[in-house]
Design a protein around this motif. Structure first.
Motif, PDB file in Angstrom:
ATOM      1  N   THR A   1      10.785   3.027  -0.428  1.00 34.36           N
ATOM      2  CA  THR A   1      10.588   3.676   0.873  1.00 34.36           C
ATOM      3  C   THR A   1       9.248   4.407   0.890  1.00 34.36           C
ATOM      4  OG1 THR A   1      12.965   3.990   1.103  1.00 34.36           O
ATOM      5  CG2 THR A   1      11.552   5.343   2.500  1.00 34.36           C
ATOM      6  N   GLY A   2       8.549   4.279   2.009  1.00 37.45           N
ATOM      7  CA  GLY A   2       7.275   4.965   2.164  1.00 37.45           C
ATOM      8  C   GLY A   2       6.070   4.091   1.899  1.00 37.45           C
ATOM      9  N   PHE A   3       6.288   2.916   1.306  1.00 34.51           N
ATOM     10  CA  PHE A   3       5.188   1.991   1.078  1.00 34.51           C
ATOM     11  C   PHE A   3       5.097   1.010   2.249  1.00 34.51           C
ATOM     12  CE2 PHE A   3       5.500   2.194  -3.880  1.00 34.51           C
ATOM     13  CZ  PHE A   3       5.154   3.537  -3.819  1.00 34.51           C
ATOM     14  N   SER A   4       3.901   0.543   2.559  1.00 33.60           N
ATOM     15  CA  SER A   4       3.723  -0.458   3.610  1.00 33.60           C
ATOM     16  C   SER A   4       3.311  -1.783   2.971  1.00 33.60           C
ATOM     17  CB  SER A   4       2.668  -0.010   4.621  1.00 33.60           C
ATOM     18  OG  SER A   4       1.401   0.155   3.995  1.00 33.60           O
ATOM     19  N   THR A   5       3.589  -2.880   3.659  1.00 32.27           N
ATOM     20  CA  THR A   5       3.294  -4.196   3.093  1.00 32.27           C
ATOM     21  C   THR A   5       2.533  -5.061   4.091  1.00 32.27           C
ATOM     22  OG1 THR A   5       5.399  -5.128   3.876  1.00 32.27           O
ATOM     23  CG2 THR A   5       5.390  -4.120   1.686  1.00 32.27           C
ATOM     24  N   SER A   6       1.848  -6.070   3.561  1.00 27.78           N
ATOM     25  CA  SER A   6       1.195  -7.082   4.391  1.00 27.78           C
ATOM     26  C   SER A   6       1.501  -8.444   3.792  1.00 27.78           C
ATOM     27  CB  SER A   6      -0.319  -6.846   4.465  1.00 27.78           C
ATOM     28  OG  SER A   6      -0.896  -6.836   3.172  1.00 27.78           O
TER      29      SER A   6
ATOM     30  N   LYS B   1       0.846  -1.191   0.000  1.00 25.18           N
ATOM     31  CA  LYS B   1       0.000   0.000   0.000  1.00 25.18           C
ATOM     32  C   LYS B   1       0.880   1.238   0.000  1.00 25.18           C
ATOM     33  CE  LYS B   1      -2.472  -0.726   3.694  1.00 25.18           C
ATOM     34  NZ  LYS B   1      -3.539  -0.551   4.712  1.00 25.18           N
ATOM     35  N   GLY B   2       0.394   2.278  -0.639  1.00 25.88           N
ATOM     36  CA  GLY B   2       1.160   3.516  -0.650  1.00 25.88           C
ATOM     37  C   GLY B   2       0.412   4.593  -1.395  1.00 25.88           C
ATOM     38  N   SER B   3       1.090   5.659  -1.658  1.00 22.75           N
ATOM     39  CA  SER B   3       0.520   6.752  -2.438  1.00 22.75           C
ATOM     40  C   SER B   3       1.612   7.307  -3.349  1.00 22.75           C
ATOM     41  CB  SER B   3      -0.031   7.864  -1.533  1.00 22.75           C
ATOM     42  OG  SER B   3       1.003   8.419  -0.742  1.00 22.75           O
ATOM     43  N   VAL B   4       1.204   7.760  -4.513  1.00 26.29           N
ATOM     44  CA  VAL B   4       2.147   8.315  -5.479  1.00 26.29           C
ATOM     45  C   VAL B   4       1.645   9.677  -5.917  1.00 26.29           C
ATOM     46  CG1 VAL B   4       2.963   6.084  -6.296  1.00 26.29           C
ATOM     47  CG2 VAL B   4       0.995   7.141  -7.395  1.00 26.29           C
TER      48      VAL B   4
END
Length: 201
Positions: free
Chosen positions: A183-188, A159-162
């Motif tokens: 960097t800045g993205f999250s994961t599951s 998940k993230g934003s661009v």
């Protein structure tokens, strides 16, 4: 009532490296005749798929006094099963996705499986700049071994934003677990490792 067991069968090319797993109540004699291999916690996950919409192996069926008996058959056992009186039907798969005006077919590779799905064009337009870094590849039509709709393996999610002009757009999608997430993205976590087999056993 017979308890269902989890087994897999081998498939023909271009899916020769795929182990198609499913649950069955077939007795040991039928499983031997049709080339079923039991899945347990020690089964190698490389190439193992479960509950996939595409591909699917062929089915063998025969009429018994108690009714029609049928199950998936391993590619290597098709001829022997046919000689033993089993009817071998064509593989009936569904769920293969193609790129259209509204969606783009993409895939990631994990444990020897090209896990594919249809992504909306709106989402693709958001993440296309990060797709390479996330290991997401566009389906070109030349691929012959894509897997659609599998419950196992299931890739991890990111998940993230661009940035899009002066605004930012959020997204969530699957990604290749071997990729180095920006960097800045999250994961599951996904379900594709040896220990995850307990979720389907």
């Amino acid at each position: 009532m017979t308890k269902a067991k989890l087994v897999w069968v081998a498939m023909a090319a271009p899916y020769a490296d795929i182990k198609y797993a499913f649950k069955t109540t077939a007795d040991s004699g039928v499983s031997t005749a049709l080339g079923h291999t039991a899945v347990d916690a020690n089964t190698a996950v490389q190439g193992l798929i479960y509950k996939a919409n595409h591909p699917k192996p062929r089915k063998a069926s025969r009429t018994r006094t108690t009714g029609i008996e049928s199950s998936y058959v391993s590619f290597a056992k098709e001829d022997d099963a046919a000689k033993a009186g089993w009817d071998i039907s064509r593989a009936k798969s569904k769920g293969r996705k193609a790129t259209t005006q509204r969606q783009k077919a993409v895939y990631v590779t994990l444990i020897g499986v090209k896990y594919a799905w249809a992504m909306s064009l709106k989402r693709w337009n958001v993440i296309s700049g990060s797709a390479k870094a996330l290991g997401i590849k566009e389906v070109t039509g030349a691929e012959t071994d894509l897997v659609f709709g599998a419950s196992f393996p299931r890739p991890p999610r990111v998940k993230g934003s661009v940035a899009k002009g002066e605004e930012s757009a959020k997204f969530s999608t699957f990604y290749d677990p071997s990729a180095k997430v920006p960097t800045g993205f999250s994961t599951s976590a996904g379900t594709y490792q040896q220990g995850d087999l307990t979720l389907i056993l």
